[in-house]
Design a protein around this motif. Structure first.
Motif, PDB file in Angstrom:
ATOM      1  N   CYS A   1     -25.568 -15.212  46.734  1.00 55.54           N
ATOM      2  CA  CYS A   1     -24.458 -15.862  46.018  1.00 55.54           C
ATOM      3  C   CYS A   1     -24.229 -15.180  44.671  1.00 55.54           C
ATOM      4  O   CYS A   1     -25.185 -14.813  43.978  1.00 55.54           O
TER       5      CYS A   1
ATOM      6  N   GLN B   1     -23.983 -16.720  51.243  1.00 53.74           N
ATOM      7  CA  GLN B   1     -23.060 -15.847  50.500  1.00 53.74           C
ATOM      8  C   GLN B   1     -22.180 -16.597  49.496  1.00 53.74           C
ATOM      9  O   GLN B   1     -21.845 -16.067  48.454  1.00 53.74           O
ATOM     10  N   ASP B   2     -21.802 -17.820  49.857  1.00 52.85           N
ATOM     11  CA  ASP B   2     -20.882 -18.556  48.979  1.00 52.85           C
ATOM     12  C   ASP B   2     -20.924 -20.036  49.350  1.00 52.85           C
ATOM     13  O   ASP B   2     -21.631 -20.431  50.273  1.00 52.85           O
TER      14      ASP B   2
ATOM     15  N   ASN C   1     -30.630 -15.198  49.489  1.00 58.46           N
ATOM     16  CA  ASN C   1     -29.555 -15.763  48.678  1.00 58.46           C
ATOM     17  C   ASN C   1     -28.725 -14.631  48.060  1.00 58.46           C
ATOM     18  O   ASN C   1     -29.195 -13.911  47.189  1.00 58.46           O
TER      19      ASN C   1
ATOM     20  N   TYR D   1     -30.021 -23.972  44.883  1.00 59.80           N
ATOM     21  CA  TYR D   1     -30.488 -22.900  45.790  1.00 59.80           C
ATOM     22  C   TYR D   1     -31.768 -23.315  46.542  1.00 59.80           C
ATOM     23  O   TYR D   1     -31.913 -23.050  47.735  1.00 59.80           O
TER      24      TYR D   1
END
Length: 257
Positions: A83, A122-123, A81, A93
């Motif tokens: 983000c 990433q997003d 993860n 998540y």
């Protein structure tokens, strides 16, 4: 049963003593799937029904995980993860990670378990009302399944380490038999008095069925072998196509039923 001969005897007895016709076939082989290149994903899951709908968006990439990295991480597939910010609220998540688990239980080629995969998130995006755990889980699973199809997927088959002990006069026929079964001879050692041999080979499990009968006939019942799991390796192109065609056929039969 305790081996192929044991099962063959029981099938014959059931047929002869009870007139029961048995359908006998090869056991299923535990194939696995993996990917061979890095692929990015940008997936939107949006569903509007009466009341609150489902909304989730994930962005990132998948890439192959080497054998060393798998051993180091202690897992077959890794979720990373990366983000930043709260475009995806932190409480979702774990749902994204569960989505990866859903996608890797059944691969795109023959519906087998996927291993050697790293998923990097990433997003993404969320909706104040429509986003939920289930929406992100479905979105992540769909994104990974879609990306896996584009990541040069391949099928892995179990390779067995086979040790064969035989009288040395049968060496030629036994080695030829292993070669016919796509085996790679690793070593062949003769014992001190030259009467016996020990051959070690790596052979695909799918080619080992029926070998106990073959080695008995090749060595007049004097040869014996043992085998244990070694590792999973990619299958050849033609075998991959055969397995995919067989899987498609099974799926079509299920849908028709």
């Amino acid at each position: 049963g305790m081996g192929e001969l044991h099962l063959e005897v029981y099938i014959e007895r059931m047929n002869r003593e009870y007139n029961v016709e048995c359908i006998a076939g090869q056991p299923n082989v535990n194939y696995k799937e993996t990917i061979n290149r890095k692929v990015e994903f940008d997936y939107l899951h949006k569903k509007q029904t009466g009341g609150s709908g489902q909304y989730a968006k994930v962005m990132g990439y998948i890439e192959p995980l080497t054998e060393e990295e798998q051993k180091e991480a202690g897992v077959a597939n890794e979720f990373d993860n990366r983000c930043t910010g709260t475009n995806i609220p932190p409480e979702y998540y774990t749902s994204c990670e569960k989505g990866m688990g859903d996608a890797t239980t059944e691969g795109a080629l023959v519906g087998c378990e996927v291993e050697g995969l790293r998923v990097v998130l990433q997003d993404g995006a969320a909706h104040a009302v429509d986003s939920s755990d289930m929406a992100f889980r479905i979105c992540m699973a769909s994104a990974i399944r879609d990306a896996m199809k584009r990541a040069a997927p391949s099928i892995l088959e179990p390779m067995m380490s086979v040790e064969v002990e035989i009288p040395s006069e049968f060496q030629g026929t036994v080695v030829a038999g292993l070669n016919r079964r796509m085996g790679l001879i690793q070593s062949s050692d003769m014992n001190e008095d030259g009467s016996g041999m020990k051959i070690v080979a790596e052979v695909p499990l799918s080619n080992m069925f029926g070998y106990s009968t073959e080695i008995r006939s090749q060595t007049q019942g004097k040869g014996e072998f043992t085998m244990e799991y070694l590792k999973h390796l990619p299958v050849t192109k033609n075998i991959q196509e055969e397995l995919m065609a067989k899987y498609r056929e099974e799926m079509e039969q299920k849908q028709a039923a």
